[in-house]
Design a protein around this motif. Sequence first.
Motif, mmCIF file in Angstrom:
data_model
loop_
_atom_site.group_PDB
_atom_site.id
_atom_site.type_symbol
_atom_site.label_atom_id
_atom_site.label_comp_id
_atom_site.label_asym_id
_atom_site.label_seq_id
_atom_site.Cartn_x
_atom_site.Cartn_y
_atom_site.Cartn_z
ATOM 1 N N ALA A 74 0.823 -1.209 0.000
ATOM 2 C CA ALA A 74 0.000 0.000 0.000
ATOM 3 C C ALA A 74 0.860 1.262 0.000
ATOM 4 N N ALA A 75 1.973 1.210 0.714
ATOM 5 C CA ALA A 75 2.848 2.371 0.819
ATOM 6 C C ALA A 75 3.975 2.338 -0.203
ATOM 7 N N ASN A 76 4.039 1.271 -0.999
ATOM 8 C CA ASN A 76 5.122 1.096 -1.974
ATOM 9 C C ASN A 76 6.479 1.314 -1.322
ATOM 10 N N THR A 77 6.671 0.636 -0.218
ATOM 11 C CA THR A 77 7.897 0.771 0.556
ATOM 12 C C THR A 77 8.492 -0.609 0.804
ATOM 13 N N VAL A 78 9.803 -0.686 0.696
ATOM 14 C CA VAL A 78 10.529 -1.916 0.980
ATOM 15 C C VAL A 78 11.369 -1.699 2.229
ATOM 16 N N TYR A 79 11.424 -2.709 3.073
ATOM 17 C CA TYR A 79 12.150 -2.621 4.326
ATOM 18 C C TYR A 79 13.257 -3.669 4.381
ATOM 19 N N LEU A 80 14.272 -3.370 5.149
ATOM 20 C CA LEU A 80 15.303 -4.343 5.476
ATOM 21 C C LEU A 80 15.494 -4.293 6.984
ATOM 22 N N GLN A 81 14.995 -5.312 7.656
ATOM 23 C CA GLN A 81 15.180 -5.430 9.096
ATOM 24 C C GLN A 81 16.490 -6.153 9.337
ATOM 25 N N MET A 82 17.392 -5.498 10.053
ATOM 26 C CA MET A 82 18.724 -6.048 10.280
ATOM 27 C C MET A 82 18.907 -6.282 11.774
ATOM 28 N N ASN A 83 19.085 -7.540 12.155
ATOM 29 C CA ASN A 83 19.292 -7.912 13.549
ATOM 30 C C ASN A 83 20.674 -8.528 13.733
ATOM 31 N N SER A 84 21.099 -8.608 14.963
ATOM 32 C CA SER A 84 22.405 -9.209 15.297
ATOM 33 C C SER A 84 23.503 -8.628 14.412
ATOM 34 N N LEU A 85 23.541 -7.329 14.316
ATOM 35 C CA LEU A 85 24.486 -6.675 13.421
ATOM 36 C C LEU A 85 25.921 -6.893 13.865
ATOM 37 N N LYS A 86 26.797 -6.997 12.867
ATOM 38 C CA LYS A 86 28.221 -7.220 13.091
ATOM 39 C C LYS A 86 29.008 -6.070 12.468
ATOM 40 N N PRO A 87 30.250 -5.859 12.922
ATOM 41 C CA PRO A 87 31.074 -4.818 12.283
ATOM 42 C C PRO A 87 31.219 -5.024 10.781
ATOM 43 N N ASP A 88 31.233 -6.275 10.314
ATOM 44 C CA ASP A 88 31.347 -6.548 8.878
ATOM 45 C C ASP A 88 30.126 -6.091 8.088
ATOM 46 N N ASP A 89 29.037 -5.764 8.766
ATOM 47 C CA ASP A 89 27.850 -5.250 8.078
ATOM 48 C C ASP A 89 27.972 -3.759 7.771
ATOM 49 N N THR A 90 29.034 -3.126 8.243
ATOM 50 C CA THR A 90 29.232 -1.702 7.988
ATOM 51 C C THR A 90 29.412 -1.446 6.497
#
Length: 118
Positions: A74-90
């Motif tokens: 409905a909002a034409n929006t995409v999400y990325l939920q990121m959990n347990s983040l690591k320094p390599d995700d920078t």
Amino acid sequence: QVQLVESGGGLVQPGGSLRLSCAVSGSWSGFYQMAWYRQAPGKQRELVAAIVSGGVTNYADSVRGRFTVSREYAANTVYLQMNSLKPDDTAVYYCNLRVGVVGPKDYWGQGTQVTVSS
């Protein structure tokens, strides 16, 4: 004119969570895929997660089980939920819309910085 605008990046400690949003405006037709890519300093841009028009999702091995891609139609929006983040995700995270299968056309957002550090 298709436009993609990301938001939600920032600084988070290892083990923390962030949710990125990508608001898409404009119109298109046919098969499409919406995806999140990231690019760390000195590295190539890589696919993180994707969701195709039928709803099937795909993840890079490095984020599977920690990240979730979803779409609010409905909002034409995409999400990325990121959990347990690591320094390599920078990295700088980019939203992508790919339209078509043969000779696809790519649209990109401006990117949002995610920094994972204590």
